[in-house]
Design a protein around this motif. Sequence first.
Motif, short mmCIF file in Angstrom:
data_model
loop_
_atom_site.label_atom_id
_atom_site.label_comp_id
_atom_site.label_asym_id
_atom_site.label_seq_id
_atom_site.Cartn_x
_atom_site.Cartn_y
_atom_site.Cartn_z
N THR A 336 -7.46 -10.61 13.50
CA THR A 336 -7.60 -9.62 12.43
C THR A 336 -6.89 -8.32 12.79
O THR A 336 -6.28 -7.67 11.93
N THR A 337 -6.94 -7.92 14.06
CA THR A 337 -6.26 -6.69 14.47
C THR A 337 -4.76 -6.77 14.22
O THR A 337 -4.14 -5.81 13.73
N THR A 338 -4.18 -7.92 14.53
CA THR A 338 -2.73 -8.08 14.30
C THR A 338 -2.41 -8.03 12.82
O THR A 338 -1.42 -7.41 12.41
N LEU A 339 -3.23 -8.68 12.00
CA LEU A 339 -2.98 -8.65 10.55
C LEU A 339 -3.17 -7.24 9.99
O LEU A 339 -2.48 -6.85 9.05
N TYR A 340 -4.11 -6.48 10.56
CA TYR A 340 -4.28 -5.10 10.11
C TYR A 340 -3.06 -4.26 10.48
O TYR A 340 -2.68 -3.34 9.75
N ALA A 341 -2.44 -4.54 11.62
CA ALA A 341 -1.20 -3.84 11.98
C ALA A 341 -0.12 -4.15 10.95
O ALA A 341 0.66 -3.26 10.55
N ALA A 342 -0.07 -5.41 10.52
CA ALA A 342 0.89 -5.78 9.46
C ALA A 342 0.55 -5.08 8.15
O ALA A 342 1.42 -4.59 7.43
N LEU A 343 -0.76 -5.04 7.85
CA LEU A 343 -1.20 -4.40 6.61
C LEU A 343 -0.87 -2.91 6.62
O LEU A 343 -0.49 -2.34 5.59
N ASP A 344 -0.98 -2.29 7.79
CA ASP A 344 -0.67 -0.87 7.90
C ASP A 344 0.80 -0.61 7.59
O ASP A 344 1.15 0.42 7.00
N MET A 345 1.67 -1.55 7.99
CA MET A 345 3.10 -1.41 7.69
C MET A 345 3.37 -1.55 6.19
O MET A 345 4.28 -0.93 5.65
N LEU A 346 2.56 -2.36 5.52
CA LEU A 346 2.78 -2.64 4.09
C LEU A 346 2.09 -1.63 3.18
O LEU A 346 2.33 -1.62 1.98
N ASN A 347 1.22 -0.80 3.75
CA ASN A 347 0.39 0.10 2.96
C ASN A 347 1.18 1.33 2.54
O ASN A 347 1.39 2.25 3.31
N ASP A 348 1.65 1.32 1.30
CA ASP A 348 2.33 2.50 0.76
C ASP A 348 1.98 2.63 -0.72
O ASP A 348 1.49 1.68 -1.34
N PRO A 349 2.19 3.79 -1.31
CA PRO A 349 1.77 4.03 -2.70
C PRO A 349 2.42 3.10 -3.72
O PRO A 349 1.93 2.98 -4.85
N GLY A 350 3.52 2.45 -3.35
CA GLY A 350 4.20 1.56 -4.29
C GLY A 350 3.59 0.18 -4.38
O GLY A 350 4.05 -0.65 -5.17
N ARG A 351 2.57 -0.12 -3.58
CA ARG A 351 1.94 -1.44 -3.57
C ARG A 351 0.44 -1.33 -3.80
O ARG A 351 -0.18 -0.34 -3.42
N VAL A 352 -0.11 -2.37 -4.41
CA VAL A 352 -1.57 -2.51 -4.48
C VAL A 352 -1.98 -3.45 -3.35
O VAL A 352 -1.59 -4.62 -3.32
N VAL A 353 -2.73 -2.92 -2.38
CA VAL A 353 -3.14 -3.70 -1.21
C VAL A 353 -4.66 -3.87 -1.25
O VAL A 353 -5.39 -2.89 -1.37
N MET A 354 -5.11 -5.12 -1.15
CA MET A 354 -6.54 -5.41 -1.21
C MET A 354 -6.93 -6.36 -0.09
O MET A 354 -6.09 -7.14 0.39
N THR A 355 -8.19 -6.29 0.32
CA THR A 355 -8.70 -7.22 1.33
C THR A 355 -10.06 -7.74 0.89
O THR A 355 -10.79 -7.06 0.16
N ILE A 356 -10.40 -8.95 1.33
CA ILE A 356 -11.75 -9.48 1.20
C ILE A 356 -12.13 -10.03 2.57
O ILE A 356 -11.43 -10.89 3.11
N GLU A 357 -13.21 -9.50 3.15
CA GLU A 357 -13.51 -9.77 4.56
C GLU A 357 -15.01 -9.94 4.78
O GLU A 357 -15.83 -9.53 3.96
N ASP A 358 -15.33 -10.51 5.91
CA ASP A 358 -16.72 -10.63 6.35
C ASP A 358 -16.76 -10.62 7.88
O ASP A 358 -16.58 -11.67 8.51
N PRO A 359 -16.98 -9.45 8.50
CA PRO A 359 -17.20 -8.15 7.88
C PRO A 359 -15.90 -7.37 7.77
O PRO A 359 -14.86 -7.81 8.27
N VAL A 360 -15.95 -6.19 7.10
CA VAL A 360 -14.82 -5.27 7.10
C VAL A 360 -14.81 -4.59 8.47
O VAL A 360 -15.69 -3.80 8.79
N GLU A 361 -13.80 -4.92 9.29
CA GLU A 361 -13.81 -4.46 10.68
C GLU A 361 -13.16 -3.09 10.87
O GLU A 361 -13.58 -2.31 11.71
#
Length: 572
Positions: A336-361
């Motif tokens: 999950t940490t590695t995927l969050y690093a990827a998500l952090d790279m993709l997180n910009d105002p031009g995209r809608v980024v969503m997650t569904i998790e158990d738990p939200v880490e």
Amino acid sequence: MEAAAALGRERLRLGELLVREGLLTQAQLDQVLTEKRGTRQRLGELVVAHGWVTEVQIAQALAEQYQLEFVNLDASPPNPAAATLLPEKFARRYRAVPIRFAGDRVVVAVADPTNVLASDDLRIALGLELQLTVATASGIDAALERLHPAGERDDVEVEVDAGDGAAPRTVRRLDVMDVRESADSGPAVTLVNEVIKRAIEEGASDVHLEPQLDRLVVRARIDGVMRPVRTISTDLMPAVTTRIKIMAELDIAERRMPQDGRVSIRFGGEPMDIRVAVLPTMHGEQVVLRILYRTSRSLDFSRLGLSDETTQTLTNAIQQPYGCVISCGPTGSGKTTTLYAALDMLNDPGRVVMTIEDPVEFQLEGVNQIQVNPRAGLTFGQGLRTILRSDPDVLLVGEIRDDETAKIAVQAAMTGHLVLTTLHADNVASSVSRLKNMGVDPSLLASTVNCIFAQRLVRKLCVACMEPYQATRDDLRIMGLDDTGLPERIDVHRARGCALCSDGYKGRLGMFETLRVTPAMRFLIERSTAEELYAAAVESGMHTLQQDGLRLALAGQTSLEEVRRVAGERRV
């Protein structure tokens, strides 16, 4: 005085009510109010002591004041089946006795209906919703004497076989009231706080409190390895366990069934969640605290141990407009940490980024994060369907656990979404087999996967005390490590241990094997077995977990022993 007559009226104070009913004069009320100042005596006790009002009249007035039923326990004795639900010491402490059942509730007679804390403890001890009634204190005392003649004790002493021919130990089994009081006491609170504080300071991922025959053993998982923290005497064990249960809002009276809960805290200004799991064992209740650090300091590929080649492969995969990126490995491998690093790279105002998790880490600003809640009907499958209606650009699925989630996630990747997800699988090839076994269509899977990577976490050598030495290829073979392409003598480091690290390691980093999905690989994903796919991936240049671990060892970041411990023997 009927309780029904009080409905709809403004609640009066007890003294005013007694005056209104003609049981007390205003002058008498003023006198007892003056006497009451500076003392802990109740108004009812004082007027009864003066002989102006009887105990029954006070109880009837309290019942009317709080719109409750008054019961005469001499005329209507308690139902024994209800009364024996409550331990004697608990009943005497709060002057309360269950008298009957009313549907799914238990009717409890109390002398003081104003004691809210007592009502909460009674509800916990009985495990049922309460319906309060009012009785006289002497009536409750007399009823308890009839129920528990000759001062019978609720707590008992039992003998525990100590083994090895030793004399049996005598252990006192505490009732709920004993444990509740001791859990709120200084020693229990201090112990729990110290255990949590030390675990967080040392970066532990979880803490285990394990009951043994003669002690409670506390261990913490630090850098993926269990380490002893301390032991706690059996005298404090119930109090410590109950203290944690209270923090997690669990049932302190239930000691035979597993329970789980959650505690939210702040430590050093940072929010943290602690997942609590309680499991009954032979010698008591085992408690596991899983510490979730909501904010991460390592959401960057460069700090996770990725090689330049792996970083480039993952970066290319997540920069695609759609498709699926799968991270696989066991629990606690850093997926999950590695995927969050990827998500952090993709997180910009031009995209809608969503997650569904158990738990939200971790919590990421700008990302819409959803916590799975099966009790409320929010499962991975149900949540995914709803999320896809909002048309996100990037979607992180915390874990593919079942057929429904697998199929929806892969279909989402096919229909124009970039899906990042984790899967419990041993390596990149077995993750493909796992998804096929879940019912995902092989051709759909082959056409949607952008990248699959397997991951493990190895401990980093402490830079203050790591010791250089020369290993040989024979050393690697003895450890079951792959010596392909290495010289006869190899410069590496080993753990020694110092005051800063204790065992030669401090921190962790990842080792990876990454399957870059080419057209040839898509063909194999659709038609080949896991063994054939893995062999072809290695032949095409994929570095295995073991080879990536050796890269880290040669760079002086970890030891050969640690690579062997985590990656196991080389695959044939």
